[in-house]
Scaffold this motif. Sequence first.
Motif, PDB file in Angstrom:
ATOM      1  N   PRO A 126     136.950 -38.988  38.705  1.00 25.48           N
ATOM      2  CA  PRO A 126     136.386 -38.964  38.429  1.00 25.48           C
ATOM      3  C   PRO A 126     136.738 -37.300  38.702  1.00 25.48           C
ATOM      4  O   PRO A 126     136.353 -37.639  39.778  1.00 25.48           O
ATOM      5  CB  PRO A 126     134.281 -39.626  38.810  1.00 25.48           C
ATOM      6  N   HIS A 127     136.223 -36.381  37.760  1.00 26.32           N
ATOM      7  CA  HIS A 127     136.351 -35.176  38.499  1.00 26.32           C
ATOM      8  C   HIS A 127     135.832 -33.876  38.038  1.00 26.32           C
ATOM      9  O   HIS A 127     134.787 -34.046  37.044  1.00 26.32           O
ATOM     10  CB  HIS A 127     137.570 -35.215  38.094  1.00 26.32           C
ATOM     11  N   ARG A 128     136.073 -32.924  38.497  1.00 24.97           N
ATOM     12  CA  ARG A 128     135.398 -31.875  38.120  1.00 24.97           C
ATOM     13  C   ARG A 128     135.741 -30.046  38.377  1.00 24.97           C
ATOM     14  O   ARG A 128     136.587 -30.305  39.010  1.00 24.97           O
ATOM     15  CB  ARG A 128     133.439 -31.575  38.659  1.00 24.97           C
ATOM     16  N   PHE A 129     135.460 -29.745  37.736  1.00 22.13           N
ATOM     17  CA  PHE A 129     136.063 -28.213  37.987  1.00 22.13           C
ATOM     18  C   PHE A 129     134.986 -27.425  37.777  1.00 22.13           C
ATOM     19  O   PHE A 129     133.940 -26.876  37.541  1.00 22.13           O
ATOM     20  CB  PHE A 129     137.310 -27.740  36.969  1.00 22.13           C
ATOM     21  N   ARG A 130     135.268 -26.084  39.290  1.00 24.50           N
ATOM     22  CA  ARG A 130     134.392 -24.963  39.131  1.00 24.50           C
ATOM     23  C   ARG A 130     135.268 -23.487  40.149  1.00 24.50           C
ATOM     24  O   ARG A 130     135.828 -24.227  40.977  1.00 24.50           O
ATOM     25  CB  ARG A 130     133.032 -25.239  40.495  1.00 24.50           C
ATOM     26  N   ASN A 131     135.212 -23.059  39.452  1.00 21.31           N
ATOM     27  CA  ASN A 131     135.056 -21.221  40.426  1.00 21.31           C
ATOM     28  C   ASN A 131     133.899 -20.628  41.364  1.00 21.31           C
ATOM     29  O   ASN A 131     133.091 -20.105  40.808  1.00 21.31           O
ATOM     30  CB  ASN A 131     135.322 -19.981  39.259  1.00 21.31           C
ATOM     31  N   PRO A 132     134.483 -20.953  42.534  1.00 24.30           N
ATOM     32  CA  PRO A 132     133.777 -20.615  43.470  1.00 24.30           C
ATOM     33  C   PRO A 132     134.234 -18.857  43.739  1.00 24.30           C
ATOM     34  O   PRO A 132     133.226 -18.107  44.879  1.00 24.30           O
ATOM     35  CB  PRO A 132     134.133 -21.835  44.662  1.00 24.30           C
ATOM     36  N   GLY A 133     134.921 -18.168  43.472  1.00 27.49           N
ATOM     37  CA  GLY A 133     135.392 -17.008  43.442  1.00 27.49           C
ATOM     38  C   GLY A 133     134.359 -15.774  43.019  1.00 27.49           C
ATOM     39  O   GLY A 133     133.677 -15.811  42.030  1.00 27.49           O
ATOM     40  N   THR A 134     134.977 -14.957  43.415  1.00 26.09           N
ATOM     41  CA  THR A 134     134.436 -13.131  42.479  1.00 26.09           C
ATOM     42  C   THR A 134     135.183 -12.707  41.325  1.00 26.09           C
ATOM     43  O   THR A 134     134.732 -12.089  41.010  1.00 26.09           O
ATOM     44  CB  THR A 134     134.166 -12.497  43.767  1.00 26.09           C
ATOM     45  N   GLN A 135     136.423 -14.188  41.355  1.00 25.46           N
ATOM     46  CA  GLN A 135     137.236 -13.214  40.363  1.00 25.46           C
ATOM     47  C   GLN A 135     137.309 -14.556  39.686  1.00 25.46           C
ATOM     48  O   GLN A 135     137.057 -15.620  39.372  1.00 25.46           O
ATOM     49  CB  GLN A 135     138.906 -13.100  40.473  1.00 25.46           C
ATOM     50  N   GLU A 136     137.524 -14.366  38.068  1.00 27.69           N
ATOM     51  CA  GLU A 136     137.876 -14.859  37.185  1.00 27.69           C
ATOM     52  C   GLU A 136     139.260 -16.175  37.520  1.00 27.69           C
ATOM     53  O   GLU A 136     140.275 -15.375  38.054  1.00 27.69           O
ATOM     54  CB  GLU A 136     138.655 -14.813  35.779  1.00 27.69           C
ATOM     55  N   CYS A 137     139.379 -17.195  37.553  1.00 30.58           N
ATOM     56  CA  CYS A 137     140.103 -18.370  37.526  1.00 30.58           C
ATOM     57  C   CYS A 137     140.721 -18.145  36.275  1.00 30.58           C
ATOM     58  O   CYS A 137     140.538 -18.294  35.155  1.00 30.58           O
ATOM     59  CB  CYS A 137     139.803 -18.869  38.171  1.00 30.58           C
ATOM     60  N   VAL A 138     142.702 -18.428  36.183  1.00 29.11           N
ATOM     61  CA  VAL A 138     143.581 -18.513  35.050  1.00 29.11           C
ATOM     62  C   VAL A 138     144.564 -20.171  35.355  1.00 29.11           C
ATOM     63  O   VAL A 138     144.698 -19.649  35.982  1.00 29.11           O
ATOM     64  CB  VAL A 138     144.310 -17.469  34.611  1.00 29.11           C
ATOM     65  N   ILE A 139     144.163 -21.164  34.357  1.00 29.30           N
ATOM     66  CA  ILE A 139     145.277 -22.069  34.636  1.00 29.30           C
ATOM     67  C   ILE A 139     145.732 -22.645  33.349  1.00 29.30           C
ATOM     68  O   ILE A 139     145.207 -21.929  31.867  1.00 29.30           O
ATOM     69  CB  ILE A 139     144.125 -23.032  35.096  1.00 29.30           C
ATOM     70  N   VAL A 140     146.930 -22.647  33.832  1.00 25.35           N
ATOM     71  CA  VAL A 140     147.794 -23.354  32.454  1.00 25.35           C
ATOM     72  C   VAL A 140     147.604 -24.966  32.973  1.00 25.35           C
ATOM     73  O   VAL A 140     148.385 -25.595  34.011  1.00 25.35           O
ATOM     74  CB  VAL A 140     149.398 -22.745  32.311  1.00 25.35           C
TER      75      VAL A 140
END
Length: 200
Positions: free
Chosen positions: A168-182
Amino acid sequence: MTESSPDAGFNVGGRLRQLRLDRSLSQRELARRAGVTNSTVSLIEQNSVSPSVSSLKKILDALPVSISTFFAGDEPGTPRAFYYRAEELTEIGDGRLSFRLVAARQAERSMSIIHERYPPGADTGEEMLEHDGEEGGVVVAGEIEITVSGEVAVLKAGDAYYFDSRLPHRFRNPGTQECVIVSANTPPTFSDGGRELHHA
């Protein structure tokens, strides 16, 4: 779902309508099988809304057609090229989360490579995701909180992850800037299979 203009590179509504009619299904019957409202199917076919990846997956599962096949279209022949310009990546996100898939029209892909963007506060939803395969990625910018099997970590630019997607997994951006992932996953369950999608 979010309102948007149709993607100039791919006619989602037209493709869905074509597949539905090929199977002699009414909008109402397809909606019933997919567990969505009739208006949802109608609005998607009119390109009046852009479906989330999870909504589109539910509808395609009812046909059944994989997302990979959906975006590959009916174009026969060999893959067009080894290289893809930024504007050639296929957007399969929901208008808030951006997931741009590499080589989407290559139906026989063994993996999915995705350029992902999470605005501040965005996440993959309350429900934990699970699907077959393995996935990994590198954070290019910003930060992302990833929960895998109850273990939580915040990764920053340059950090990476790799895990069994059945956990089981989940992703969340807790920051104040956009997150970029490859990211990459194999088999291409993000766009091809499993009950739930990675980043649905």
